[in-house]
Design an enzyme around this catalytic site. Structure first.
Site, PDB file in Angstrom:
ATOM      1  N   LYS A   1     123.819 -67.874  63.205  1.00  0.00           N
ATOM      2  CA  LYS A   1     123.869 -66.638  62.420  1.00  0.00           C
ATOM      3  C   LYS A   1     123.901 -66.949  60.945  1.00  0.00           C
ATOM      4  CE  LYS A   1     124.351 -62.162  62.503  1.00  0.00           C
ATOM      5  NZ  LYS A   1     123.272 -62.139  61.497  1.00  0.00           N
TER       6      LYS A   1
ATOM      7  N   LYS B   1     120.878 -70.393  58.259  1.00  0.00           N
ATOM      8  CA  LYS B   1     120.469 -69.739  57.013  1.00  0.00           C
ATOM      9  C   LYS B   1     118.975 -69.881  56.865  1.00  0.00           C
ATOM     10  CE  LYS B   1     122.685 -67.788  53.522  1.00  0.00           C
ATOM     11  NZ  LYS B   1     124.008 -67.181  53.687  1.00  0.00           N
TER      12      LYS B   1
HETATM   13  N1  GLU Z   1     124.209 -63.434  54.129  1.00  0.00           N
HETATM   14  C1  GLU Z   1     125.547 -63.114  54.495  1.00  0.00           C
HETATM   15  C2  GLU Z   1     126.425 -64.352  54.377  1.00  0.00           C
HETATM   16  O1  GLU Z   1     126.114 -65.252  53.669  1.00  0.00           O
HETATM   17  C3  GLU Z   1     125.627 -62.420  55.842  1.00  0.00           C
HETATM   18  C4  GLU Z   1     125.191 -63.222  57.020  1.00  0.00           C
HETATM   19  C5  GLU Z   1     125.131 -62.452  58.325  1.00  0.00           C
HETATM   20  O2  GLU Z   1     125.481 -61.274  58.336  1.00  0.00           O
HETATM   21  O3  GLU Z   1     124.724 -63.046  59.315  1.00  0.00           O
HETATM   22  O4  GLU Z   1     127.480 -64.429  54.920  1.00  0.00           O
END
Ligand code: GLU
Length: 473
Positions: free
Chosen positions: A72, A108
């Protein structure tokens, strides 16, 4: 990479990890596995632009850890994107999810573009093609890897992703769970948009409610009356500012690329946002003073500084001039390790990114659960709760012979809507995580700062998970 840094962003995450690993009992090999980025997909694909030119797009998806599935983490659109950065951010996701007990591994994605120099149609083509590349390599799916918004992306991009995924996987019943941060009409959850900013607020509020911590910083308990400086008026900065203002803090300065504005009496983020939309700049906001150099805002006198833009904005060079008592890392990696050391020596409290900005992924988890369960939160219990509350209140009024006011009645009768449940789930998550990290720090006085305590918390949780998995032969 900033000029003041002798090592990369990923290496700085590794350094912070190593610093914390010393306070854990895991064997070297297991620590190496926790730290390593498991899968790195670096891709190039062509996209035809509006003027007929073909541009080769550079993009990445990194899966740092599969100790829990799916992976995630967001997808960012920025010209600064590079493999090292995506690796660092993916690692932070693993630790972040572990701390807030969100059962995902870290991932990511990044596309190296400046979204402002592309038309909407070009952005849509780039996003859809990127999604198709992920599908081809099995790098996306509700049980594999679930992207989300990050710097430069939002609901619109997530809608393109889910639409592309669903059309390439016809009949996949859980397709909506392939990405989070979607518009509510496309399977999103209410409360996701403000989640990161609200999580930042809940996390710092909890720290400010700890009398011993406030005493050490020479501050009063609570957030009321505290002065706040916010860097970045994007989704995270905007909502952080909003929740602090609503709770009675004073947002005295807001910074953006073009400069910063200051008003000792406090700024209203929505009015500033509208002003910027109208004039194209944050500067010349009525009643505020302009700071021509945006980064000067980081050095203003204030109680709480919230960097909510990009990484490495506070480094060895400017850290000695920062006057805030608390730094809440709403962005990912806004401080370099040198800055950390300077603040730790000066007794400035740094509330670390990897748990403080976990509100986004926490509510993403709620969204993913909603997608897998195919039912909106509150649908089953809202009416039942209202009927029950009505009955209880009726009984109390009958037995006491007294009536509550109309506004009290509305409040007591109210059954939970989706947004209520999401906000309270987030509040509980952030409070618990803050206390858990502070507990680790208090129980081991050799731990130098809160970031290290957060890493210890994360390493222990991921370590336990790996140890329980055993090693596949
Ligand atoms: N981009 C956000 C973070 O860095 C959210 C990631 C997500 O919701 O999976 O935590």
């Amino acid at each position: 990479m900033s000029e003041h840094k002798p090592y990369s962003f990923f290496q700085s995450v590794e350094r912070s990890f190593d610093k914390a690993a010393k306070f854990t009992n895991w064997e070297k090999g297991l620590l190496e596995q926790i730290k390593a980025c498991n899968s790195i997909y670096s891709m190039r694909f062509p996209v035809k632009m509006d003027d007929g030119r073909i541009e080769v797009i550079e993009a990445y998806r990194v899966q740092h850890s599969q100790h829990k599935s799916p992976c995630k983490g967001g997808i960012r659109f920025s010209e600064e994107v590079n493999q090292d950065e995506v690796m660092a951010l993916a690692s932070l996701m693993t630790y972040k999810c572990a701390i807030v007990n969100v059962p995902f591994g870290g991932g990511k994605g990044g596309i190296k573009i400046n979204p402002r120099s592309h038309s909407t149609y070009e952005l849509e083509k780039i996003t859809r093609r990127y999604t198709a590349e992920l599908v081809k390599k099995n790098f996306i799916g509700p049980g594999i890897d679930v992207p989300a918004p990050d710097y430069g992306t939002g609901e619109r991009e997530m809608a393109w992703i889910v639409d592309t995924y669903a059309s390439l996987k016809p009949g996949e019943i859980d397709a909506a769970g392939c990405v989070t941060g979607k518009p509510v009409t496309q399977g999103g959850v209410r409360g996701r948009k403000e989640a990161t900013g609200l999580g930042v607020f809940f996390g710092i509020r909890e720290v400010c409610n700890m009398p011993d911590v406030m005493q050490k910083l020479g501050l009063t308990v609570g957030v009321v009356g505290k002065t706040v400086v916010v860097q970045g008026l994007g989704n995270v900065g905007y909502h952080s500012a909003k929740f602090f203002r609503e709770a009675g803090s004073k947002v005295v300065a807001i910074a953006e690329y073009e400069g910063a504005i200051f008003n000792a009496a406090g700024l209203n983020e929505e009015e500033v946002f509208q002003h910027r939309k109208k004039t194209g700049s944050i500067l010349n906001f009525p009643g505020a003073t302009n700071l021509a150099k945006s980064t000067d805002a980081l050095e203003l006198e204030c109680d709480i500084l919230i960097p909510a833009a990009l990484e490495n904005v506070i480094n060895g060079e400017n850290a000695p001039r920062v006057k805030a008592k608390i730094i809440g890392e709403a962005a990912n990696g806004p401080l370099t390790p040198e800055a950390d050391e300077i603040f730790s020596a000066k007794g400035i409290l740094v509330v670390p990114d990897m748990y403080l900005n976990a509100g986004g992924v926490t509510v993403s988890y709620f969204e993913w659960l909603k997608n897998l369960s195919h039912v909106r939160y509150g649908r089953m219990e809202k009416r039942f709760t209202e009927n029950m509350n009505n009955h209880i209140l009726g009984q109390i009024e009958e037995l006491t012979g007294k009536k509550v006011t109309d506004s009290e009645r509305t409040f007591i009768l109210h059954g939970p809507e989706e947004v209520d449940l999401v906000h309270s789930g987030l509040e509980e998550t952030m409070i618990t995580a803050t206390r858990e990290i502070m507990e680790i720090w208090k129980n081991n006085p050799d731990i130098p700062d809160m970031r290290t305590a957060a890493y210890v918390c994360a390493i222990n949780k991921v370590g336990t998970s790996y140890a329980e998995l055993g090693i596949f032969p």
